[in-house]
Motif scaffolding. Structure first.
Motif, PDB file in Angstrom:
ATOM      1  N   ASP A  64      -6.125 -29.494   1.666  1.00 18.67           N
ATOM      2  CA  ASP A  64      -5.747 -28.176   2.172  1.00 18.67           C
ATOM      3  C   ASP A  64      -6.490 -27.052   1.457  1.00 18.67           C
ATOM      4  O   ASP A  64      -6.048 -25.903   1.465  1.00 18.67           O
ATOM      5  CB  ASP A  64      -4.228 -27.963   2.051  1.00 18.67           C
ATOM      6  CG  ASP A  64      -3.742 -27.996   0.603  1.00 18.67           C
ATOM      7  OD1 ASP A  64      -4.578 -28.169  -0.311  1.00 18.67           O
ATOM      8  OD2 ASP A  64      -2.522 -27.846   0.389  1.00 18.67           O
ATOM      9  N   SER A  65      -7.627 -27.370   0.833  1.00 14.66           N
ATOM     10  CA  SER A  65      -8.333 -26.360   0.055  1.00 14.66           C
ATOM     11  C   SER A  65      -9.771 -26.218   0.522  1.00 14.66           C
ATOM     12  O   SER A  65     -10.248 -26.973   1.371  1.00 14.66           O
ATOM     13  CB  SER A  65      -8.315 -26.718  -1.439  1.00 14.66           C
ATOM     14  OG  SER A  65      -9.303 -27.681  -1.735  1.00 14.66           O
ATOM     15  N   THR A  66     -10.478 -25.249  -0.063  1.00 11.98           N
ATOM     16  CA  THR A  66     -11.884 -25.033   0.276  1.00 11.98           C
ATOM     17  C   THR A  66     -12.797 -26.047  -0.390  1.00 11.98           C
ATOM     18  O   THR A  66     -13.989 -26.083  -0.088  1.00 11.98           O
ATOM     19  CB  THR A  66     -12.311 -23.613  -0.115  1.00 11.98           C
ATOM     20  OG1 THR A  66     -11.908 -23.351  -1.468  1.00 11.98           O
ATOM     21  CG2 THR A  66     -11.671 -22.577   0.802  1.00 11.98           C
ATOM     22  N   PHE A  67     -12.299 -26.859  -1.319  1.00 16.34           N
ATOM     23  CA  PHE A  67     -12.996 -28.054  -1.792  1.00 16.34           C
ATOM     24  C   PHE A  67     -12.601 -29.177  -0.836  1.00 16.34           C
ATOM     25  O   PHE A  67     -11.615 -29.880  -1.064  1.00 16.34           O
ATOM     26  CB  PHE A  67     -12.560 -28.422  -3.210  1.00 16.34           C
ATOM     27  CG  PHE A  67     -13.351 -27.788  -4.323  1.00 16.34           C
ATOM     28  CD1 PHE A  67     -14.373 -26.900  -4.073  1.00 16.34           C
ATOM     29  CD2 PHE A  67     -13.060 -28.092  -5.644  1.00 16.34           C
ATOM     30  CE1 PHE A  67     -15.097 -26.325  -5.107  1.00 16.34           C
ATOM     31  CE2 PHE A  67     -13.778 -27.526  -6.691  1.00 16.34           C
ATOM     32  CZ  PHE A  67     -14.804 -26.642  -6.425  1.00 16.34           C
ATOM     33  N   SER A  68     -13.367 -29.378   0.221  1.00 15.05           N
ATOM     34  CA  SER A  68     -12.908 -30.245   1.312  1.00 15.05           C
ATOM     35  C   SER A  68     -12.745 -31.700   0.900  1.00 15.05           C
ATOM     36  O   SER A  68     -11.969 -32.431   1.518  1.00 15.05           O
ATOM     37  CB  SER A  68     -13.878 -30.155   2.488  1.00 15.05           C
ATOM     38  OG  SER A  68     -15.176 -30.565   2.088  1.00 15.05           O
ATOM     39  N   THR A  69     -13.476 -32.151  -0.128  1.00 17.67           N
ATOM     40  CA  THR A  69     -13.347 -33.557  -0.531  1.00 17.67           C
ATOM     41  C   THR A  69     -12.940 -33.693  -1.990  1.00 17.67           C
ATOM     42  O   THR A  69     -13.241 -34.705  -2.621  1.00 17.67           O
ATOM     43  CB  THR A  69     -14.657 -34.331  -0.267  1.00 17.67           C
ATOM     44  OG1 THR A  69     -15.743 -33.698  -0.971  1.00 17.67           O
ATOM     45  CG2 THR A  69     -14.970 -34.379   1.208  1.00 17.67           C
ATOM     46  N   GLN A  70     -12.260 -32.708  -2.515  1.00 15.16           N
ATOM     47  CA  GLN A  70     -11.721 -32.845  -3.867  1.00 15.16           C
ATOM     48  C   GLN A  70     -10.485 -33.735  -3.802  1.00 15.16           C
ATOM     49  O   GLN A  70      -9.555 -33.457  -3.054  1.00 15.16           O
ATOM     50  CB  GLN A  70     -11.361 -31.490  -4.455  1.00 15.16           C
ATOM     51  CG  GLN A  70     -11.348 -31.436  -5.976  1.00 15.16           C
ATOM     52  CD  GLN A  70     -10.238 -32.267  -6.612  1.00 15.16           C
ATOM     53  OE1 GLN A  70      -9.096 -32.220  -6.184  1.00 15.16           O
ATOM     54  NE2 GLN A  70     -10.577 -33.019  -7.644  1.00 15.16           N
ATOM     55  N   GLY A  71     -10.489 -34.800  -4.551  1.00 10.86           N
ATOM     56  CA  GLY A  71      -9.381 -35.762  -4.520  1.00 10.86           C
ATOM     57  C   GLY A  71      -9.771 -37.018  -3.781  1.00 10.86           C
ATOM     58  O   GLY A  71      -9.700 -38.118  -4.326  1.00 10.86           O
ATOM     59  N   HIS A  72     -10.169 -36.853  -2.508  1.00  8.49           N
ATOM     60  CA  HIS A  72     -10.575 -38.000  -1.691  1.00  8.49           C
ATOM     61  C   HIS A  72     -11.651 -37.567  -0.709  1.00  8.49           C
ATOM     62  O   HIS A  72     -11.680 -36.419  -0.260  1.00  8.49           O
ATOM     63  CB  HIS A  72      -9.399 -38.575  -0.899  1.00  8.49           C
ATOM     64  CG  HIS A  72      -8.329 -39.194  -1.753  1.00  8.49           C
ATOM     65  ND1 HIS A  72      -7.249 -38.476  -2.226  1.00  8.49           N
ATOM     66  CD2 HIS A  72      -8.179 -40.464  -2.222  1.00  8.49           C
ATOM     67  CE1 HIS A  72      -6.480 -39.287  -2.957  1.00  8.49           C
ATOM     68  NE2 HIS A  72      -7.018 -40.487  -2.968  1.00  8.49           N
ATOM     69  N   LEU A  73     -12.510 -38.498  -0.345  1.00  8.18           N
ATOM     70  CA  LEU A  73     -13.395 -38.281   0.786  1.00  8.18           C
ATOM     71  C   LEU A  73     -12.570 -38.231   2.059  1.00  8.18           C
ATOM     72  O   LEU A  73     -11.530 -38.903   2.169  1.00  8.18           O
ATOM     73  CB  LEU A  73     -14.424 -39.408   0.895  1.00  8.18           C
ATOM     74  CG  LEU A  73     -15.441 -39.549  -0.239  1.00  8.18           C
ATOM     75  CD1 LEU A  73     -16.377 -40.719   0.052  1.00  8.18           C
ATOM     76  CD2 LEU A  73     -16.234 -38.272  -0.436  1.00  8.18           C
ATOM     77  N   ASN A  74     -13.051 -37.464   3.047  1.00  7.44           N
ATOM     78  CA  ASN A  74     -12.287 -37.390   4.297  1.00  7.44           C
ATOM     79  C   ASN A  74     -12.720 -38.497   5.259  1.00  7.44           C
ATOM     80  O   ASN A  74     -13.090 -38.266   6.401  1.00  7.44           O
ATOM     81  CB  ASN A  74     -12.415 -36.010   4.949  1.00  7.44           C
ATOM     82  CG  ASN A  74     -13.826 -35.463   4.957  1.00  7.44           C
ATOM     83  OD1 ASN A  74     -14.770 -36.153   4.608  1.00  7.44           O
ATOM     84  ND2 ASN A  74     -13.970 -34.217   5.345  1.00  7.44           N
TER      85      ASN A  74
END
Length: 710
Positions: A210-220
């Motif tokens: 839900d952030s502007t780091f689109s793949t922070q945490g996991h790849l989409n």
């Protein structure tokens, strides 16, 4: 109405859609038409039980029907109310598409589900447009990009299927994990063995951003593995996204969306909203075959650029080199060593615009420092060009420092804001590219730097993460964030339209925006900020899952106090994709410099084949602490013979490792070490076991190998 079947078919994939006698539209099946497995050998699936509506939407305050909960991406009442209106089939040289229009007569909302398949590639791409055809506004809370029911092809699927997904954090990108469906809580619900049968459990496994780091945490992206076949997907959003796997009746479903639960939009009469696309590969094969399909698909959607075929060696002065503190003297000292190493671009990274190192919260005007460059920045760029290097610069085009003079010159609406206050993150304001003054300012910056400094390459970085979004007049702050992200991509496209030769790198604290919304537009991608070459090996070996090789830039940053083996290893890290050369080239000894230059020369001998590489992993997908790693790339030689390039890393463990290569069949095989040729290594082909035997004497080292198949 009369029931009908809609079919979208290519040489690789068949999509069947069932329209029942009341007009409900159900995705019946997605079938790969090639591969090792005969579909007829699978038990027939219970389509009447486990199908789902083609599109899932939530409008106004309408909740769910009897199955799942409203936190799930399936089960909405509105989806059950959608009825078939029309459909249209189209085709061109590259693909075929099907538009299915559905309508809810109660709300007056219509939905166009757009499905597209590609010649020669077993991939389906889907997005949805929802439109308000009524005379009153409606609140929109969810629109799916793709819903795929009935994915399991065998009984007792909860024991036989597993899900793969990739953790993706700063310094530790693209690290995959696999778990069984049962271990994720998706299991046999026993719906036919209880007195009161239920449609589904309340369980699902989901990942989201839900952030502007689109793949922070996991790849989409993710994958579902079953007996003899694999599904693999990516959600193409540079903002929020969600995907989930769950049970429905006697099968498994996948649902994706370019939004999360905090998203909403007021859909005014006559207005519409289009979701981000989701791409889904479906193969009768394993993870590597699905990855090959997704790799081919990614190559069809990226913006064409000569950089993807020229594949120049890029020197950037940041990583393990100047680290954001360039000046005239330091740059001048690097130019000739960079030329001698074989680089073709010289990119000056962060700090060129600031008089001192305390520049973080003052960025935004992007004017070269006269203190750092007393002879003038244009003069220094000229010195770079005299040596035949193309100049590049680092920019953060989406932020303004809180201390920047520009912060008081732009209106409040030019920034992310909540309740009339600008959102502040790490001493920066987030610009909103929906505002024309933001785009005008950055147009002027880019044009000025290109015209006065002859910039041929921009590294567009982004180093803050905002999850608050920004207020809008007709939707949630999450929708405001999504609108900015789309507007930013549109601006990058327009910039490349204005300057077609310009190369624009996508970077976000390394790989925190490894998504194909960004990569369909930007020329190439920085994969990580990892500064330890030994740890970076695990990232380099895994990144082809996230980025195609011709876009995937990995740092090679040799140091004078490192051993030859470590310096060779950092070069090997970059050799199967794009090279971001850095490190203290100006301080290397003659022999160290020759070792680096050898790697660049070897790269140039085969780089024309990189746009056709297909990845494979002889030792399986890398784990962060694995002692041995191996990444291979299939290729084709000019003679038509098959080749493979393999990077092998030893980070401990035994001196010898066997790399299974059973997929080579019975062909005659020859093996050679391409880099470094002067260092000890034993490589032999075991024809009986169809394996490559590699002996590396050093505890930590790496080699690039070439296999030729005759």
């Amino acid at each position: 109405m009369k029931a009908q079947k809609l079919t979208l078919e290519s040489d690789q994939l068949r999509v069947n859609i069932h329209v029942d006698d009341v007009g409900q539209v159900l995705l019946q099946s997605i079938e790969p038409l090639s591969g090792k497995i005969n579909l007829e050998s699978f038990p027939k699936r219970r389509f009447d039980h486990s199908l789902l509506p083609l599109t899932q939407v939530r409008v106004d305050c309408h909740g769910n029907a009897s199955y799942k909960t409203s936190t799930s991406l399936i089960g909405s009442t509105d989806s059950l109310n959608l009825r078939y209106e029309s459909h249209e089939l189209r085709s061109d040289d590259l693909s075929k598409s099907l538009d299915v229009v559905l309508k809810d007569s109660e709300t007056g909302v219509s939905v166009n589900s757009h499905l597209q398949i590609y010649n020669g590639i077993p991939v389906l791409r889907s997005h949805v447009t929802i439109q308000n055809d009524s005379h009153k506004p409606h609140d929109l809370y969810q629109v799916s990009s793709l819903v795929v029911p009935a994915m399991a092809r065998c009984p007792s699927w909860w024991h036989k299927y597993s899900v793969s997904y990739a953790r993706n954090t700063w310094f530790r990108e693209a690290q995959w994990d696999t778990q069984t469906l049962s271990s994720l809580g998706i299991d046999d619900f026993g719906i036919y063995d209880i007195p009161d049968p239920k449609d589904a459990s309340l369980a699902n496994f989901s990942l989201s951003n839900d952030s502007t780091f689109s793949t922070q945490g996991h790849l989409n992206m993710g994958a579902l593995h079953g007996p003899g076949h694999t599904w693999m997907w990516q959600v193409e959003s540079n903002a929020a996204w969600t995907w989930e796997i769950g049970d429905f009746r006697d099968n498994v479903y996948l649902a994706t969306a370019g939004s999360t639960r905090g998203w909403s939009l007021v859909l005014q009469p006559g207005s519409s909203h289009t979701t981000c696309p989701t791409a889904l590969a479906c193969v009768n094969g394993d993870f590597e075959e699905a990855m090959s399909a997704l790799t081919a698909y990614r190559r069809t959607i990226i913006r064409p650029h000569k950089d993807h075929t020229d594949l120049p060696v890029i020197f950037n002065d940041y990583m393990n080199c100047l680290l954001g503190d360039p000046n005239e003297e330091k740059i001048l000292a690097l130019i000739q060593p960079v030329v001698d190493a074989g680089a073709e671009y010289f990119v000056i990274d962060a700090g060129w615009y600031a008089d001192d190192s305390d520049w973080w919260d003052g960025v935004g005007e992007w004017v070269p420092s006269t203190k750092r460059f007393p002879k003038g920045f244009s003069w220094l760029i000229g010195e770079i060009e005299k040596k035949g290097l193309k100049p590049g610069l680092w920019l953060e085009p989406e932020v303004i420092g809180v201390k920047s003079p520009l912060a008081s010159k732009l209106p409040l609406e030019a920034f992310f804001q909540r309740n009339g206050q600008r959102v502040v993150e790490k001493g920066r304001y987030q610009l909103n590219y929906k505002h024309p003054l933001v785009r005008q300012h950055m147009d002027e910056v880019v044009s000025r730097l290109i015209e006065t400094c002859h910039v041929k390459y921009f590294k567009f970085d982004y180093n803050i993460q905002t999850s608050l979004g920004t207020d809008t007049a007709n939707g949630s702050s999450a929708e405001g964030q999504a609108e900015h992200c789309l507007a930013y991509l549109a601006w990058v496209k327009q910039t490349l339209d204005r300057y077609p030769e310009l190369v624009i790198e996508n970077c976000s604290s390394g790989g925190q925006r490894l998504d194909y919304a960004m990569l369909s537009v930007h020329t190439l991608q920085s994969t990580s900020d990892q500064q330890d070459p030994v740890r970076y090996a695990a990232i380099a070996a895994a990144c082809p899952t996230a980025v195609i090789p011709e876009q995937s830039a990995t740092w090679a940053y040799p140091q004078p106090d490192w051993s030859d083996e470590i310096n060779a290893l950092t070069v090997v890290n970059s050799l199967l994709g794009r090279i971001h050369l850095s490190g203290r080239l100006d301080l290397l000894s003659a022999s160290q410099h020759q070792l680096v230059a050898e790697g660049m020369q070897v790269y140039k001998e085969y780089r024309s084949r990189i746009p056709y590489f297909k990845p494979f992993w002889p030792l399986g997908l890398p784990k962060w602490h694995d002692e041995w790693l191996a990444l291979g790339m299939w290729s084709s030689a000019a003679s038509g013979e098959a080749e493979a390039f393999i990077s092998v890393w030893r980070r401990g463990g035994p001196t010898t490792m066997s790399l299974p290569m059973s997929n080579l069949g019975s062909r005659k095989v020859s093996v050679q070490v391409l880099y470094p040729v002067s260092m000890e290594a034993e490589v032999n082909w075991d024809s009986s076991d169809r394996a490559l035997l590699v002996k590396l004497p050093e505890h930590i080292c790496a080699r690039l190998l070439k296999i030729s198949m005759h």
